[in-house]
Write an enzyme that holds these catalytic residues in place. Structure first.
Site, short mmCIF file in Angstrom:
data_model
loop_
_atom_site.label_atom_id
_atom_site.label_comp_id
_atom_site.label_asym_id
_atom_site.label_seq_id
_atom_site.Cartn_x
_atom_site.Cartn_y
_atom_site.Cartn_z
N HIS A 39 -1.41 2.07 16.31
CA HIS A 39 0.18 2.50 15.07
C HIS A 39 0.90 2.35 16.15
O HIS A 39 2.14 2.86 16.02
CB HIS A 39 -0.16 3.65 14.81
CG HIS A 39 -0.98 3.84 14.11
ND1 HIS A 39 -2.65 4.15 14.09
CD2 HIS A 39 -1.09 3.88 12.45
CE1 HIS A 39 -3.31 4.32 12.74
NE2 HIS A 39 -2.57 4.08 11.84
N GLU A 82 0.94 -0.90 0.23
CA GLU A 82 0.01 -0.09 0.49
C GLU A 82 0.88 1.46 -0.53
O GLU A 82 2.26 1.62 0.72
CB GLU A 82 -0.96 -0.22 0.99
CG GLU A 82 -2.09 -1.07 1.21
CD GLU A 82 -2.02 -1.84 2.34
OE1 GLU A 82 -1.99 -0.94 3.30
OE2 GLU A 82 -2.67 -3.03 2.53
N GLN A 123 1.78 -2.10 5.65
CA GLN A 123 2.34 -0.56 6.16
C GLN A 123 2.61 -0.32 7.81
O GLN A 123 4.03 0.07 7.70
CB GLN A 123 1.37 0.08 5.26
CG GLN A 123 1.15 1.51 5.50
CD GLN A 123 -0.05 2.33 4.50
OE1 GLN A 123 -0.49 1.95 5.21
NE2 GLN A 123 0.71 2.67 3.67
N ASP A 161 1.19 -3.38 13.06
CA ASP A 161 -0.47 -3.83 12.98
C ASP A 161 -1.36 -4.13 12.63
O ASP A 161 -2.07 -5.18 12.87
CB ASP A 161 -0.52 -2.35 14.14
CG ASP A 161 -0.43 -1.88 15.37
OD1 ASP A 161 -0.22 -1.90 15.96
OD2 ASP A 161 0.93 -1.33 15.02
N TYR A 162 -0.65 -3.95 11.00
CA TYR A 162 -1.47 -4.68 9.84
C TYR A 162 -1.51 -5.96 9.79
O TYR A 162 -1.76 -6.65 8.62
CB TYR A 162 -1.62 -3.90 8.91
CG TYR A 162 -2.22 -2.17 9.25
CD1 TYR A 162 -3.23 -2.11 10.27
CD2 TYR A 162 -1.69 -1.69 8.73
CE1 TYR A 162 -3.34 -1.02 11.32
CE2 TYR A 162 -2.07 0.38 9.00
CZ TYR A 162 -2.82 0.05 10.43
OH TYR A 162 -3.01 1.16 10.76
N GLU A 192 -3.36 -6.71 3.42
CA GLU A 192 -2.48 -7.65 3.26
C GLU A 192 -1.93 -8.63 3.18
O GLU A 192 -1.11 -9.10 2.98
CB GLU A 192 -2.17 -7.40 4.92
CG GLU A 192 -2.10 -5.74 4.96
CD GLU A 192 -3.68 -4.93 5.71
OE1 GLU A 192 -4.65 -6.18 5.19
OE2 GLU A 192 -3.30 -3.48 5.26
#
Ligand SMILES: Cc1ncc(C[n+]2csc(CCOP(=O)(O)OP(=O)(O)O)c2C)c(N)n1
Ligand SMILES: [Mg+2]
Length: 818
Positions: free
Chosen positions: A607, A509, A562, A565-566, A540
């Site tokens: 984040h 991304e 990115q 956390d993702y 993801e």
């Protein structure tokens, strides 16, 4: 189709099974091909029937088979060519037989969990039955010539879990066709002509991974051919509870490409209609291969003659009507009927063919079972002799001879029975000094080595190409080395590597046009084109899957998530597929993907995550790199891009604008994986930390020095592998005290580090006080500076924990703080 006429059938080139040719076939040729197809389908059905019986009688543990799906797979096989790929699921045995990618012997060897690679090349007995794979890594770690072979990426049991990888397999064809710089990689592709075939059950299309992959392939326009085997059930749950309108191709109609749009070609065909299936696959795969358009083939009206698997019977949840319908619409019954009606064969001829096939499959099954049983009996024979020898010297002779009789009488024994009897013998004779025990101990030792190889080898590739074998090159600095932002250091590293190696690609991304949210790739898309550095949708799981498929096909992907956390969205792919790939094929397949992300301290609940415990536990099979700054990160990329194993690199989110000196060999120097670094020497306590907390620990060290305490600060740099030279354990010899600091939950990453130092490195031996961890709080970090201070370890926290440990050891010298 009427009989005795010339029939135009699809052009296909496949190995192992019959082919139709583009030219008009004579009826005789056509007849031979159809009969051969039926024979493959019928043998496959016998394998399913016998396979189930072998489970029910206890010779195999579990069985799931492709009965009821045979005819569509015969048609699909006709469209499969050298260089093509399959990523599918456990129903595809007929396709695998028809293409020659597997055979009946291997089918049964896997059912019996034979750990011999020669016998079960797909998984060396590690996977459940009908989990298919071809081997495309040679014994010396080099790649096989995939352009010349038929290729099957290793199956996994999680339904739809293979879909993200399918995207990558198809995307590789697009890159090979469009990026002329890749022409030198001849062993992987011929002009990107390869189609990636996917299969999935109707029920599994309810998974998010299916929809994510489906959309992404439509956007990317890649040669991906998804077949949905629709038997209207997912174990006991009917289509009504799975799929809107109970019809997956109906609801996917919006993806159909139209004049001037991208999208799919969508086909729907019944699973018992041989002729329609052959025609459909010919048309579908032709457009897919030529135009690089994804296609969907929805195959309906399939059945499950034996129910879902050996774990239950379908009579429990299917109505009588449904069961009757399934019997009538059994695809082999229908094909047989059509063959007789079309005068392709007489009833007697079909009976004869079936009787021969039944006998043939039975013979193969017996042969495969006997082979394995023979090997196990050899083990039993050997251990029995050794136990008898011990018995001859032992006062427990009766017991030991009883053990041997019991062992020899075991029904369908396994290797474990022989080993277990040997170990039991040593327990029974523990108080006796017997010379005969030595031979038994040696035998058990030799068997342990063999069984480690059989059951525990190849979590990583362990090839000469492993990143662990990449030579170490130190960073070099000119006297006037530039002081740059961390992001510019990375940018220079990527630039140099993209220049050096044309097979490297990066995507994610915001990675393309703006060069990622922190500008590590800034300007590089313009320089190297959007075929090499590209943006993706917010997806993801399929970003990682895209990486897995590309890496399997010889490219070197950097798949970017990115924020750390993702990564949780991609965990299924990382854990189930990527991390297990080398292990589940015992080194037959590899996918050296580098997953790049950034994490630790920043702002807010989503984040500033640092879930290293989760990662370490879920992703054993990946190297886990946690560089403290961008120079170390660059060195790790340089290492990984020259190796053949997958890795996750977590950059420090708050480090992109900190200044670092630019090494003159930014694209060349390497950081050895598993090499811990002592950042500061000290004698009072060993403090181990990684990533963003290191800066805090270093500040705390200054503060503690003022208080007369010298801490030794160690950065393991990679959590897997962890400090292979025992730097942490050795440090304890001097300090006798250990503190581990990180930002994960209590009992997460820090507990892992403790286990490594205390147990693996024998650190407990040198401690004179309780080892401690200083992790974050149990909740996720709240937004804002105060949120960070009150939930993650701060400099004050580190100082106090260290001081309190010193106070505990010497309260006179270090009186209580408060
Ligand atoms: C992620 C995941 N969830 C659940 C399961 C358990 N499971 C195995 S097969 C299956 C049914 C699949 O049905 P379908 O996709 O229609 O394939 P079929 O077996 O009918 O061919 C389920 C629920 C699994 N293996 N993986
Ligand atoms: Mg189903």
């Amino acid at each position: 189709m009427s009989s005795k006429q010339n029939i135009i059938m699809p052009e296909t080139v496949i190995s192992g099974s019959s082919k139709f040719s583009a030219a008009e076939l004579s009826f005789d040729d056509f007849q031979k091909i159809v009969i051969n197809d039926y024979r493959i389908g019928f043998e496959s059905r016998q394998a399913s029937l016998i396979g189930r019986r072998e489970v029910l009688t206890g010779k195999a543990k579990f069985g799931i088979f492709g009965d009821g799906k045979e005819v569509a797979q015969l048609a699909m096989a006709k469209a499969f060519r050298a260089g093509d790929w399959r990523a599918g699921y456990y129903r595809d045995q007929t396709f695998m037989f028809a293409t020659g990618m597997t055979n009946l012997k291997e089918f049964f060897a896997q059912l019996y969990a034979n750990p011999d690679i020669e016998k079960d090349p797909a998984s060396a007995g590690r996977q459940m039955n009908c989990h298919f794979a071809t081997r495309f890594v040679n014994a010396d770690g080099t790649w096989a010539n995939q352009a010349e072979t038929l290729n099957c990426a290793a199956d996994i049991s999680t339904t739809a879990g293979h879909m993200p990888r399918l995207l990558g397999l198809a995307y590789a064809s697009k890159l090979y066709r469009q990026n002329k710089e890749l022409e030198y990689l001849k062993q992987f592709s011929v002009n990107g002509n390869e189609v990636a075939f996917g299969t999935i059950g109707n029920g599994s299309t309810s998974e998010g991974l299916f929809f994510e992959t489906f959309n992404a392939a439509g956007v990317l326009q890649v040669p991906m051919a998804i077949s949905i085997w629709d038997d209207a059930y997912a174990i006991s749950v009917p289509a009504k509870l799975q799929t809107t309108k109970e019809d997956i191709s109906e609801i996917l109609k919006g993806f159909q490409r139209e004049e001037g749009t991208n999208g799919y070609e969508i086909f729907k065909v019944r699973g018992w209609d041989y002729v329609a299936l052959c025609e459909t696959y010919e048309r579908a795969i032709d457009v897919c291969r030529r135009e690089h358009v994804p296609v969907l083939i929805h195959v309906t009206e399939m059945t499950q003659p034996q129910g879902h698997s050996t774990s239950g019977s379908h009579e429990r949840y299917k109505s009588k009507d449904r069961l009757t319908w399934e019997n009538e619409h059994d695809c082999l019954v229908q094909m047989r009927k059509w063959m007789i009606e079309s005068a392709i064969a007489t009833e007697e001829e079909m009976d004869g063919l079936e009787a021969t096939a039944k006998k043939y499959v039975r013979e193969i099954q017996r042969e495969v079972w006997n082979e394995l049983a023979g090997e196990i009996n050899e083990d039993i024979g050997q251990v029995s002799v050794l136990i008898e020898q011990v018995a001859a010297q032992s006062e427990n002779a009766v017991k030991l001879r009883g053990l041997v009789s019991e062992l020899k009488a075991t029904v369908d024994p396994g290797r474990k029975d022989a080993i277990s009897a040997g170990r039991k013998t040593l327990r029974i004779t523990v108080k006796e000094k017997l010379t005969a025990k030595q031979d038994l101990v040696s035998w058990l030792g030799a068997e342990r080595v063999k069984n480690d190889e059989r059951f525990s080898s190849k979590l990583f590739t362990e090839t000469p190409q492993s990143p662990l074998n990449v030579p170490v090159i130190e960073p070099a600095y000119d006297d006037d080395a530039k002081l740059l932002d961390g992001r510019e250091i990375l940018n220079a590293c990527f630039d140099s590597n993209f220049e050096r190696d044309k097979s490297i690609v990066a995507f994610g991304e915001d990675v393309g046009a703006i060069g990622d949210v922190n500008q590590g790739f800034a300007g590089l898309q313009n320089k190297y084109s959007d075929l090499r550095i590209s943006d993706t949708g917010i997806r993801e799981a399929t970003i990682v899957g895209q990486g897995v498929g590309l890496a399997m096909r010889g490219l070197k992907p950097i798949a970017e998530i990115q924020y750390l956390d993702y990564l949780i969205y991609a965990t299924t792919v990382l854990s189930d597929d990527l991390a297990s790939l080398s292990y589940r094929t015992r080194g037959g397949q590899k996918a050296p993907v580098i997953v790049r992300t950034r994490g630790h301290r920043l702002e807010g609940i989503w984040h500033s995550g640092s879930p290293l415990g989760l990662i370490l536990n879920a992703m054993r099979g990946l190297h886990i790199c946690v560089p403290r700054d961008m120079t170390q990160a660059a060195g790790m990329y340089n290492t990984l891009l020259r190796g053949d194993e997958p890795a996750l690199v977590i950059e420090c989110l708050n480090g992109y604008r900190l200044k670092e000196r630019l090494p003159s060999n930014i694209g060349e120097f390497t950081v050895a994986l598993g090499k811990a670094e002592v950042l500061r020497e000290g004698t009072d306590m060993t403090v181990v930390s990684y990533g963003s907390t290191l800066r805090i620990v270093m500040e705390a060290a200054e503060e503690l020095e003022k208080m007369g305490i010298q801490i030794e600060v160690i950065d393991p740099q990679t959590l897997y592998p962890f400090d292979t030279e025992n730097v942490c354990g050795d440090s304890l010899k001097k300090t006798n005290k250990l503190l581990v600091v990180d930002e994960d939950m209590p009992g997460g990453g820090s507990a892992y580090i403790l286990q490594k130092i205390l147990e693996t490195q024998n650190g407990y031996y040198h401690l004179d006080s309780q080892p401690k961890t200083l992790p974050a709080r149990e909740h996720r970090p709240p937004y804002g500076t105060d949120g960070d201070y009150f939930s993650k370890p701060s400099m004050d926290d580190v100082v106090e924990v260290v001081y309190n440990m010193m106070n505990e050891a010497n309260p006179v010298k270090y009186p209580k703080l408060y």
